[in-house]
Design a protein around this motif. Sequence first.
Motif, PDB file in Angstrom:
ATOM      1  N   MET A 248     -41.464  12.240  21.997  1.00 42.28           N
ATOM      2  CA  MET A 248     -40.080  12.396  22.460  1.00 42.28           C
ATOM      3  C   MET A 248     -39.966  13.616  23.377  1.00 42.28           C
ATOM      4  SD  MET A 248     -37.620  10.320  20.883  1.00 42.28           S
ATOM      5  CE  MET A 248     -36.293  11.130  19.990  1.00 42.28           C
ATOM      6  N   SER A 249     -41.015  13.822  24.143  1.00 44.01           N
ATOM      7  CA  SER A 249     -40.960  14.947  25.069  1.00 44.01           C
ATOM      8  C   SER A 249     -40.097  14.550  26.263  1.00 44.01           C
ATOM      9  CB  SER A 249     -42.352  15.312  25.548  1.00 44.01           C
ATOM     10  OG  SER A 249     -42.962  14.171  26.105  1.00 44.01           O
ATOM     11  N   TYR A 250     -39.455  15.512  26.811  1.00 48.50           N
ATOM     12  CA  TYR A 250     -38.531  15.224  27.914  1.00 48.50           C
ATOM     13  C   TYR A 250     -38.826  16.125  29.096  1.00 48.50           C
ATOM     14  CZ  TYR A 250     -36.361  19.121  25.392  1.00 48.50           C
ATOM     15  OH  TYR A 250     -36.140  20.307  24.730  1.00 48.50           O
ATOM     16  N   ALA A 251     -38.389  15.643  30.254  1.00 49.62           N
ATOM     17  CA  ALA A 251     -38.596  16.424  31.462  1.00 49.62           C
ATOM     18  C   ALA A 251     -37.545  17.524  31.579  1.00 49.62           C
ATOM     19  CB  ALA A 251     -38.541  15.521  32.685  1.00 49.62           C
ATOM     20  N   TYR A 252     -36.325  17.135  31.255  1.00 48.94           N
ATOM     21  CA  TYR A 252     -35.224  18.105  31.319  1.00 48.94           C
ATOM     22  C   TYR A 252     -34.349  17.955  30.087  1.00 48.94           C
ATOM     23  CZ  TYR A 252     -36.314  18.516  36.296  1.00 48.94           C
ATOM     24  OH  TYR A 252     -36.939  18.713  37.495  1.00 48.94           O
ATOM     25  N   LEU A 253     -33.676  19.039  29.767  1.00 49.77           N
ATOM     26  CA  LEU A 253     -32.625  18.985  28.751  1.00 49.77           C
ATOM     27  C   LEU A 253     -31.333  19.460  29.405  1.00 49.77           C
ATOM     28  CD1 LEU A 253     -32.742  19.939  25.077  1.00 49.77           C
ATOM     29  CD2 LEU A 253     -30.946  20.949  26.457  1.00 49.77           C
ATOM     30  N   PHE A 254     -30.335  18.600  29.342  1.00 55.89           N
ATOM     31  CA  PHE A 254     -29.036  18.963  29.903  1.00 55.89           C
ATOM     32  C   PHE A 254     -28.077  19.251  28.762  1.00 55.89           C
ATOM     33  CE2 PHE A 254     -29.715  15.926  33.763  1.00 55.89           C
ATOM     34  CZ  PHE A 254     -30.648  16.808  34.285  1.00 55.89           C
ATOM     35  N   LYS A 255     -27.388  20.359  28.900  1.00 52.59           N
ATOM     36  CA  LYS A 255     -26.359  20.658  27.905  1.00 52.59           C
ATOM     37  C   LYS A 255     -25.007  20.167  28.429  1.00 52.59           C
ATOM     38  CE  LYS A 255     -23.872  24.423  25.659  1.00 52.59           C
ATOM     39  NZ  LYS A 255     -23.741  25.883  25.460  1.00 52.59           N
ATOM     40  N   TYR A 256     -24.363  19.369  27.598  1.00 56.00           N
ATOM     41  CA  TYR A 256     -23.040  18.841  27.925  1.00 56.00           C
ATOM     42  C   TYR A 256     -22.028  19.473  26.989  1.00 56.00           C
ATOM     43  CZ  TYR A 256     -24.407  14.688  30.714  1.00 56.00           C
ATOM     44  OH  TYR A 256     -24.869  13.828  31.671  1.00 56.00           O
ATOM     45  N   ILE A 257     -20.813  19.577  27.497  1.00 55.65           N
ATOM     46  CA  ILE A 257     -19.707  19.885  26.588  1.00 55.65           C
ATOM     47  C   ILE A 257     -18.653  18.792  26.759  1.00 55.65           C
ATOM     48  CG2 ILE A 257     -20.007  22.388  26.337  1.00 55.65           C
ATOM     49  CD1 ILE A 257     -17.807  22.649  28.578  1.00 55.65           C
ATOM     50  N   ILE A 258     -18.044  18.446  25.656  1.00 58.21           N
ATOM     51  CA  ILE A 258     -16.927  17.504  25.733  1.00 58.21           C
ATOM     52  C   ILE A 258     -15.672  18.288  25.372  1.00 58.21           C
ATOM     53  CG2 ILE A 258     -15.977  15.289  24.985  1.00 58.21           C
ATOM     54  CD1 ILE A 258     -18.732  14.507  23.992  1.00 58.21           C
ATOM     55  N   ILE A 259     -14.749  18.291  26.303  1.00 55.21           N
ATOM     56  CA  ILE A 259     -13.524  19.061  26.073  1.00 55.21           C
ATOM     57  C   ILE A 259     -12.309  18.167  26.283  1.00 55.21           C
ATOM     58  CG2 ILE A 259     -14.463  21.355  26.544  1.00 55.21           C
ATOM     59  CD1 ILE A 259     -13.449  21.049  29.452  1.00 55.21           C
ATOM     60  N   GLY A 260     -11.218  18.657  25.795  1.00 53.39           N
ATOM     61  CA  GLY A 260      -9.969  17.903  25.922  1.00 53.39           C
ATOM     62  C   GLY A 260      -9.112  18.068  24.674  1.00 53.39           C
ATOM     63  N   ASP A 261      -7.889  17.626  24.822  1.00 58.54           N
ATOM     64  CA  ASP A 261      -6.937  17.758  23.714  1.00 58.54           C
ATOM     65  C   ASP A 261      -7.460  17.091  22.450  1.00 58.54           C
ATOM     66  OD1 ASP A 261      -5.203  19.256  25.133  1.00 58.54           O
ATOM     67  OD2 ASP A 261      -3.541  17.792  25.151  1.00 58.54           O
ATOM     68  N   THR A 262      -6.926  17.550  21.366  1.00 55.80           N
ATOM     69  CA  THR A 262      -7.332  16.969  20.092  1.00 55.80           C
ATOM     70  C   THR A 262      -6.850  15.520  20.000  1.00 55.80           C
ATOM     71  OG1 THR A 262      -7.301  17.246  17.696  1.00 55.80           O
ATOM     72  CG2 THR A 262      -5.286  17.822  18.854  1.00 55.80           C
ATOM     73  N   GLY A 263      -7.678  14.701  19.427  1.00 53.58           N
ATOM     74  CA  GLY A 263      -7.317  13.306  19.209  1.00 53.58           C
ATOM     75  C   GLY A 263      -7.460  12.397  20.417  1.00 53.58           C
ATOM     76  N   VAL A 264      -8.058  12.891  21.483  1.00 55.90           N
ATOM     77  CA  VAL A 264      -8.235  12.007  22.649  1.00 55.90           C
ATOM     78  C   VAL A 264      -9.450  11.097  22.466  1.00 55.90           C
ATOM     79  CG1 VAL A 264      -7.051  13.520  24.285  1.00 55.90           C
ATOM     80  CG2 VAL A 264      -9.527  13.759  23.947  1.00 55.90           C
TER      81      VAL A 264
END
Lengths: 212, 697
Positions: free
Chosen positions: A1-17
Amino acid sequence: MSYAYLFKYIIIGDTGVGKSCLLLQFTDKRFQPVHDLTIGVEFGARMITIDGKQIKLQIWDTAGQESFRSITRSYYRGAAGALLVYDITRRDTFNHLTTWLEDARQHSNSNMVIMLIGNKSDLEARREVKKEEGEAFAREHGLIFMETSAKTAANVEEAFINTAKEIYQKIQDGVFDINNEANGIKIGPQHSPANANLTSPGGGGSQGGGCC
Amino acid sequence: MSDSDDDAAFASADEGEINDPSAVGGMATQKIKEKKENVEQMTKQEPQKQASGRNEGKGKNKKKKKGKNGGKETGGKTLTDEKLSAKNLTEEKVVKAEERKTEKPDKIQSETDAQKTQAITKISTLVDDKKSQDNSDKQSDINSDKQSQISLDKQSQDNSDKQKQDNSDKQSQINSDKLSQISSNKQSISQDIHKTVVSEVNSSKTDQEDSVTKIPVKPDNVSNNNIVTESPESVTIPRERDHTPEQEEVLENLTSAAEEQSSGGWGWGWGSSLLKTATSSVSTFTHQVGDGFTTLMDTVETSLGAPPPEEMVKDETISDTEKDEKKETRATNKPESQPKTEAQTKTLDEKTNTQTAEGADRGGWFSNISSLVQNTVSESIGVLETIGTGSLDVMEKIGKKTYSVITEHDPGFRKARQFLGNKGDKQNLSALLRDAKDETDQKIEMEKESEEARKCHFGCLFDDYQGLAHLEALEILSNQSEKRVQTLLHAMSEETISEIKPELLQIKDIFEIDENDDEATEHDFVKLVTDQLTELHLGTTPDKLNKVQEKTRKWLIDFHSESGDDKTTTITRDPKEIHRLAIQSLAELTSKSVEQFHKAGELILLQKDGEKSYLDRSKALAGLTEVLCTEVGILSTKFSHCLNTVGESKELSEVVNPLVTNIYLEATNSSTYIQDAFQLLLPVLQNAVIQNSDVLQ
């Protein structure tokens, strides 16, 4: 499970969306109608392939509650991509987009790819925000736009993968400095990663968001 | 008389006959007639001799060859009758024929003979040197071994096929070159043959030499001159007789060697059949070449030996205009060779027909080769006739031409050589492919192993359970909190600092846990954890932690109950499986522990109610850390025990021991992660203390 890149994502937005539901749909391909309130941040990871390269997406699913904003802001740093989610059946979540966007722009690196997501597209009858409005907002702020449904999984994959493609393209264009972990991109370990010791990402930002 | 010599004599006689009407001297005419009779007698006898000496087929061959020569004779007669220049050429031939004829009835031994022999030896050494030089040049490219000859023959076959389609002069000239190349190759194979050739050339040389010395004195007396020049011929004839069997021997050796090869380790079916065909064709071809060779040599003799002296004579007697005339006729000689060739091929076709009866499978092939040989022979004759000013020049030209042909027109030869010579490469290629396959298999195996290893790798599993992410997030919080604490402390007055400092130091003391190296004793994990979390008072539930712990414990209980009930089921447990599960359990528990600390940290920062003191929360967190570390210790001990049980029963201590060691190592890592996570909460708590202290307000 080696990878070339690791991207960090954030998920943002109002609560309950439906941020956590989007993540669950993307990582586990399942939908939970009732989801616990996210405390601080939750995590999800999935491997995708872009241009024949294995890319690991490390997704930080932040709490949407206003009380957690001070903490979640600190997690923006070091993200390569952000999914800014609003609920098409709730106009207020769309109206808060500007605040979220400002927050994101302020606490992350300028090159962060932001995808605007109008979630719950399956609830067409209860739609309050037109698709055109979302498109217009995205166009105005230079975001990618998509309407998704965590319930039906419509466009969920595309939302995550298109964001990754955009990041990948920026890497190819040399916009991202992949050696700087503050950009939210890590070059994959060649093989079985060494002891996952306290590898601190560029979290040591000096000007931390107001914690008070 | 040997075949070649016989043929040579016959050919000379033929030539003589051809030129009969236009012979210069009356004596010559007479002698020619006599000789002709003689030769005819000889030819009648000789095939019989051959038949007795060798197999009949070969004798037949020779007969046919003669028949061919006869055809040549008739063809040449009509053509040469009209040509003036032919006289010059044929005069010498007549001389030769006479020589041979006269040899037999009476052996002339004189002083001049001795002189000539000396001259011969001198010249022969010279020519030998020259020839050997040429040959060495040729041989450098022509591999003298059998394979190359086979490939060469194969090539000539190809060429003959080509010739079938396009029998242009140019191509036949190339073929003639090839023939000379083959001839030289043949020379290299059999030194005896080479010697014979050289001696023959030498003799012709001597003829030339003799006529050079004698003709100026007696230009008209050609016959006399001829008689004198007998001796070198008489020298060569017995030689040839001696060597022809040897030549035969060489051929036989060649054939047998090739056959050996074909019967031996040849891997390819078609290869062996090809070789067989090549072998048979080698033998037949060499015969033909032999025949052609003698014919060629005769022609060399006649064209090289006689004409130059004649020309020399003519140079003195005939005017320049006549010379020009002669040149013209010589030029017209060229096309003559073509009708000749036709006649030759006709007779050859006949021969081929009989040969196809012998070997039907190589019939088509054979006719090609025969025609090729004929064409090349005639062509070479034509070439030699046109060239022939000096024998050395001719030889040089032949050598050069041969070399150029080999190097330029024969690229396939090298290919064939490589093809036949480096059959080892085939094996190497397959070996290479096999190696590549093995390598890939190994790679896949390694990938599988690494995948398996990943499943047993604590770090990887810790990441998979999102423990790493939580730790990272907790670090972010911790770092931010620490900075904030520093900023706040800087901003505070000495007074406020002194007020808040005791609490901060108390919390710090709590976070300094002594390393507990005591043997982990059994505890009620779920109760202790729940108690600590309740004490923490953050609204977090120990669900995740308890779930993991319960799952692991259940497995361990199952394992021990199994081993208690039925030892065989325990035996079937794979130690690696136990190890994998142990690491998995540890990683999961550690991940959940880190997550718990991370959540606690977040909530500590957020909850600003003063219901619980941060001191109590710190104590609860410290207690939680202890419980978690104890649990890790107990689990590692229990898993090690399981492994040892399996190891004892299976006598796999060598396999089990490193696994046990690994479990203990990873348990230590696990405890370290938990304690590190706990330590990361110190700045968070301190930050919370300062922010929520009344002092700040």
